[in-house]
Design a protein around this motif. Structure first.
Motif, PDB file in Angstrom:
ATOM      1  N   ALA A 231       0.822  -1.211   0.000  1.00 52.49           N
ATOM      2  CA  ALA A 231       0.000   0.000   0.000  1.00 52.49           C
ATOM      3  C   ALA A 231       0.853   1.258   0.000  1.00 52.49           C
ATOM      4  CB  ALA A 231      -0.923  -0.007   1.224  1.00 52.49           C
ATOM      5  N   MET A 232       1.961   1.234   0.726  1.00 54.72           N
ATOM      6  CA  MET A 232       2.851   2.391   0.780  1.00 54.72           C
ATOM      7  C   MET A 232       3.452   2.677  -0.599  1.00 54.72           C
ATOM      8  SD  MET A 232       6.299   2.928   3.093  1.00 54.72           S
ATOM      9  CE  MET A 232       5.378   2.637   4.608  1.00 54.72           C
ATOM     10  N   LEU A 233       3.972   1.641  -1.248  1.00 59.68           N
ATOM     11  CA  LEU A 233       4.601   1.819  -2.560  1.00 59.68           C
ATOM     12  C   LEU A 233       3.585   2.271  -3.606  1.00 59.68           C
ATOM     13  CD1 LEU A 233       7.103   1.526  -4.357  1.00 59.68           C
ATOM     14  CD2 LEU A 233       6.489  -0.887  -4.680  1.00 59.68           C
ATOM     15  N   PHE A 234       2.438   1.628  -3.631  1.00 65.15           N
ATOM     16  CA  PHE A 234       1.421   1.972  -4.635  1.00 65.15           C
ATOM     17  C   PHE A 234       0.938   3.408  -4.472  1.00 65.15           C
ATOM     18  CE2 PHE A 234      -3.101   2.371  -5.689  1.00 65.15           C
ATOM     19  CZ  PHE A 234      -3.054   2.098  -7.051  1.00 65.15           C
ATOM     20  N   ASN A 235       0.648   3.809  -3.227  1.00 63.87           N
ATOM     21  CA  ASN A 235       0.040   5.123  -3.021  1.00 63.87           C
ATOM     22  C   ASN A 235       1.013   6.277  -3.157  1.00 63.87           C
ATOM     23  OD1 ASN A 235      -2.977   4.984  -2.184  1.00 63.87           O
ATOM     24  ND2 ASN A 235      -2.028   3.221  -1.193  1.00 63.87           N
ATOM     25  N   LEU A 236       2.301   5.994  -3.233  1.00 63.42           N
ATOM     26  CA  LEU A 236       3.248   7.056  -3.554  1.00 63.42           C
ATOM     27  C   LEU A 236       2.980   7.621  -4.944  1.00 63.42           C
ATOM     28  CD1 LEU A 236       5.711   8.685  -2.620  1.00 63.42           C
ATOM     29  CD2 LEU A 236       7.168   6.883  -3.593  1.00 63.42           C
ATOM     30  N   LEU A 289      -6.539  -8.044  -6.766  1.00 57.48           N
ATOM     31  CA  LEU A 289      -5.870  -6.795  -6.415  1.00 57.48           C
ATOM     32  C   LEU A 289      -4.703  -6.517  -7.358  1.00 57.48           C
ATOM     33  CD1 LEU A 289      -5.882  -4.432  -4.471  1.00 57.48           C
ATOM     34  CD2 LEU A 289      -4.443  -5.754  -2.905  1.00 57.48           C
ATOM     35  N   VAL A 290      -3.968  -7.547  -7.736  1.00 61.15           N
ATOM     36  CA  VAL A 290      -2.901  -7.378  -8.730  1.00 61.15           C
ATOM     37  C   VAL A 290      -3.484  -6.871 -10.049  1.00 61.15           C
ATOM     38  CG1 VAL A 290      -1.247  -8.616 -10.182  1.00 61.15           C
ATOM     39  CG2 VAL A 290      -1.308  -9.045  -7.722  1.00 61.15           C
ATOM     40  N   GLY A 291      -4.609  -7.467 -10.458  1.00 55.25           N
ATOM     41  CA  GLY A 291      -5.259  -6.995 -11.677  1.00 55.25           C
ATOM     42  C   GLY A 291      -5.691  -5.541 -11.583  1.00 55.25           C
ATOM     43  N   GLY A 292      -6.170  -5.145 -10.397  1.00 57.21           N
ATOM     44  CA  GLY A 292      -6.538  -3.747 -10.194  1.00 57.21           C
ATOM     45  C   GLY A 292      -5.359  -2.813 -10.340  1.00 57.21           C
ATOM     46  N   PHE A 293      -4.210  -3.208  -9.816  1.00 54.53           N
ATOM     47  CA  PHE A 293      -3.012  -2.382  -9.933  1.00 54.53           C
ATOM     48  C   PHE A 293      -2.571  -2.231 -11.393  1.00 54.53           C
ATOM     49  CE2 PHE A 293      -1.218  -3.162  -5.360  1.00 54.53           C
ATOM     50  CZ  PHE A 293      -2.250  -2.404  -4.857  1.00 54.53           C
ATOM     51  N   TRP A 294      -2.665  -3.319 -12.141  1.00 54.85           N
ATOM     52  CA  TRP A 294      -2.287  -3.241 -13.552  1.00 54.85           C
ATOM     53  C   TRP A 294      -3.263  -2.367 -14.338  1.00 54.85           C
ATOM     54  CZ3 TRP A 294       1.852  -4.847 -16.443  1.00 54.85           C
ATOM     55  CH2 TRP A 294       2.821  -5.587 -15.767  1.00 54.85           C
ATOM     56  N   LEU A 295      -4.531  -2.450 -14.022  1.00 60.83           N
ATOM     57  CA  LEU A 295      -5.503  -1.582 -14.679  1.00 60.83           C
ATOM     58  C   LEU A 295      -5.229  -0.121 -14.345  1.00 60.83           C
ATOM     59  CD1 LEU A 295      -8.025  -1.192 -16.394  1.00 60.83           C
ATOM     60  CD2 LEU A 295      -9.415  -1.626 -14.354  1.00 60.83           C
ATOM     61  N   PHE A 296      -4.900   0.163 -13.079  1.00 60.12           N
ATOM     62  CA  PHE A 296      -4.529   1.521 -12.679  1.00 60.12           C
ATOM     63  C   PHE A 296      -3.355   2.020 -13.510  1.00 60.12           C
ATOM     64  CE2 PHE A 296      -1.873   4.397 -10.219  1.00 60.12           C
ATOM     65  CZ  PHE A 296      -2.764   5.281  -9.645  1.00 60.12           C
ATOM     66  N   PHE A 378       1.656  11.175 -14.019  1.00 64.23           N
ATOM     67  CA  PHE A 378       0.901   9.978 -14.364  1.00 64.23           C
ATOM     68  C   PHE A 378       1.832   8.831 -14.776  1.00 64.23           C
ATOM     69  CE2 PHE A 378      -2.115  13.472 -15.090  1.00 64.23           C
ATOM     70  CZ  PHE A 378      -3.157  13.033 -14.305  1.00 64.23           C
ATOM     71  N   LEU A 379       2.917   9.144 -15.469  1.00 62.79           N
ATOM     72  CA  LEU A 379       3.884   8.110 -15.831  1.00 62.79           C
ATOM     73  C   LEU A 379       4.525   7.508 -14.586  1.00 62.79           C
ATOM     74  CD1 LEU A 379       5.610   9.830 -18.898  1.00 62.79           C
ATOM     75  CD2 LEU A 379       3.929   7.972 -18.937  1.00 62.79           C
ATOM     76  N   LEU A 380       4.876   8.361 -13.629  1.00 63.46           N
ATOM     77  CA  LEU A 380       5.447   7.877 -12.375  1.00 63.46           C
ATOM     78  C   LEU A 380       4.451   6.982 -11.633  1.00 63.46           C
ATOM     79  CD1 LEU A 380       7.675   7.873 -10.210  1.00 63.46           C
ATOM     80  CD2 LEU A 380       6.632   9.962  -9.283  1.00 63.46           C
ATOM     81  N   GLY A 381       3.188   7.401 -11.567  1.00 64.95           N
ATOM     82  CA  GLY A 381       2.168   6.604 -10.899  1.00 64.95           C
ATOM     83  C   GLY A 381       1.996   5.238 -11.539  1.00 64.95           C
ATOM     84  N   SER A 382       2.096   5.174 -12.861  1.00 65.67           N
ATOM     85  CA  SER A 382       1.966   3.908 -13.575  1.00 65.67           C
ATOM     86  C   SER A 382       3.101   2.955 -13.218  1.00 65.67           C
ATOM     87  CB  SER A 382       1.945   4.176 -15.082  1.00 65.67           C
ATOM     88  OG  SER A 382       1.765   2.986 -15.815  1.00 65.67           O
ATOM     89  N   VAL A 383       4.319   3.473 -13.183  1.00 69.16           N
ATOM     90  CA  VAL A 383       5.486   2.652 -12.853  1.00 69.16           C
ATOM     91  C   VAL A 383       5.386   2.118 -11.425  1.00 69.16           C
ATOM     92  CG1 VAL A 383       7.979   2.698 -12.477  1.00 69.16           C
ATOM     93  CG2 VAL A 383       7.007   3.759 -14.517  1.00 69.16           C
ATOM     94  N   LEU A 384       4.999   2.958 -10.494  1.00 65.88           N
ATOM     95  CA  LEU A 384       4.895   2.545  -9.097  1.00 65.88           C
ATOM     96  C   LEU A 384       3.784   1.510  -8.897  1.00 65.88           C
ATOM     97  CD1 LEU A 384       5.456   5.964  -7.279  1.00 65.88           C
ATOM     98  CD2 LEU A 384       7.020   4.007  -7.355  1.00 65.88           C
ATOM     99  N   ALA A 385       2.708   1.607  -9.658  1.00 66.14           N
ATOM    100  CA  ALA A 385       1.630   0.610  -9.561  1.00 66.14           C
ATOM    101  C   ALA A 385       2.116  -0.766  -9.999  1.00 66.14           C
ATOM    102  CB  ALA A 385       0.436   1.048 -10.400  1.00 66.14           C
TER     103      ALA A 385
END
Length: 400
Positions: A231-236, A289-296, A378-385
């Motif tokens: 959660a910490m890594l994703f929400n960064l 949840l993994v699928g959700g992260f990839w969709l994000f 947005f590019l950074l958010g995609s990589v972190l997800a």
């Protein structure tokens, strides 16, 4: 034969969500109606009426989410120690309702910060006890469905609020302050409904921890702490939705129609939350949840490269599906990984971590937007997800 009987009983049980979950869902519906109506126009109000810049928007969002999030830990732990979750939920929902007039009366970005802080303070008080209360009244095999149902009702309010905000802006020639006054009404209704409609489970009333101690963290287990790290890594990279609205404005959506993007997002969220939550009860939560992260990640790539107004609606719709694949399922995982007497603490810790990380996330997004371009956050958010999804696969051994 016995397995068939068990299957039939399980199916019957899945159709009987506890009444308290329905009430908590309705409370969330009315609360989110008001708060999302406010949030759907607040970035535009800050920029176009109060003269704030993009960095100020990021600062306000980051401070509001992060500073108030400290209370999420203490309210959750207090609900475990006290054995009473309802009163803390009432306090939190009541504060969020009471602070709404501050937005209507604001004459500078400072007062918007005060209002956002008060609203998030209320959320910080109520979220962990409320989520623990859902787990208290729901058997493990129903948790995905229960959290999905609560999220679905919550999201009905979340898309209805921006819809009403859009209508008010159309009728009143963009009177943002009128939106804020109207948002106060459902906030009051939600508090009354919570007071009258919820009875604390007797098990929660009886069970108390001897004290609130950091040593209890050791009892939460490896999977729980791995989930906190994910959660910490994703929400960064999951910065405030205010930047999604500003992106819509940047590509040519007029201020009057900006709230419609939130309607689209929350409508798809509403349609997906319950069925995906119920699906997680059958196939496992980690995979979804993994699928959700990839969709994000894919959606954020879309926001980075979008250049036509018509494209924004599809992105907001898919963003809503991501929410349906992640929000309720994450809560169900927390409930799965925490012992009953520490549920409030478990929800409080992970909410604290997520809230704190939103400050650097929003500040970084605002900085990158202004100093580089609007694509970079947005590019950074995609990589972190994507990184968070890999950590989830590696770090959590067996979900239910």
């Amino acid at each position: 034969m016995s397995s068939d009987k068990t299957s039939v009983q399980s199916q019957k049980s899945s159709r009987k969500i506890h009444p308290s979950v329905w009430v908590l869902g309705l409370v969330s519906l009315f609360t989110d109606f008001g708060t999302k109506a406010v949030q759907s126009v607040l970035p535009l109000f800050l920029v176009s009426v109060l003269g704030a810049n993009i960095s100020t928007v990021g600062l306000i969002e980051g401070i509001a989410e992060s500073t108030a999030s400290v209370l999420k830990l203490f309210s959750g732990a207090l609900s475990d120690y006290w054995g009473r979750r309802k009163e803390l939920a009432i306090l939190g929902y009541g504060l969020s309702a009471a602070i709404i007039p501050v937005f209507a009366l604001a004459n500078s970005p400072f007062w918007v910060l005060v209002g956002r802080f008060g609203d998030r303070l209320g959320k910080g008080i109520r979220v962990a006890p409320r989520n623990a209360l859902v787990a208290d009244v729901t058997p493990p095999e129903q948790r995905g469905a229960a959290y999905g149902l609560r999220q679905t009702l919550d999201t009905i309010g979340a898309f209805s609020g921006p819809l009403v905000a859009t209508l008010i802006l159309l009728i009143s020639e963009q009177n943002f302050r009128l939106v804020f006054w109207v948002a106060l009404i459902p906030g009051i209704i939600s508090v009354c409904l919570l007071v009258k409609g919820i009875r604390e489970p007797q098990s929660a009333e009886r069970k108390r921890n001897a004290s609130i101690q950091w040593s209890v963290c050791r009892r939460l287990g490896r999977n729980y702490w791995a989930l906190v790290g994910v959660a910490m890594l994703f929400n960064l990279g999951n910065f405030s939705d205010a930047f999604l609205l500003l992106k819509a404005q940047e590509i040519g959506i007029t201020a009057t129609w900006i709230p419609l993007s939130m309607i689209v997002m929350n409508f798809s969220y509403m349609l997906s939350a319950y069925p995906l939550g119920a699906l997680s009860d059958r196939m496992g939560r980690k995979q979804l949840l993994v699928g959700g992260f990839w969709l994000f990640a894919l959606v954020y790539l879309g926001f980075a490269w979008i250049d036509q107004p018509w494209q924004i609606w599809g992105l907001f719709a898919f963003y809503g599906v991501y929410l349906g694949m992640s929000q309720g399922i994450l809560l169900a995982l927390v409930a799965d990984f925490t012992p009953p007497e520490l549920r409030g603490t478990g929800f409080g810790i992970i909410n604290l971590v997520i809230g704190i990380i939103l400050l650097p996330a929003s500040l970084l997004a605002g900085f990158l937007w202004q100093t580089v371009n609007s694509q970079t956050p947005f590019l950074l958010g995609s990589v972190l997800a994507i990184a968070a999804s890999l950590l989830l696969l590696i770090g959590i051994r067996n979900d239910n």
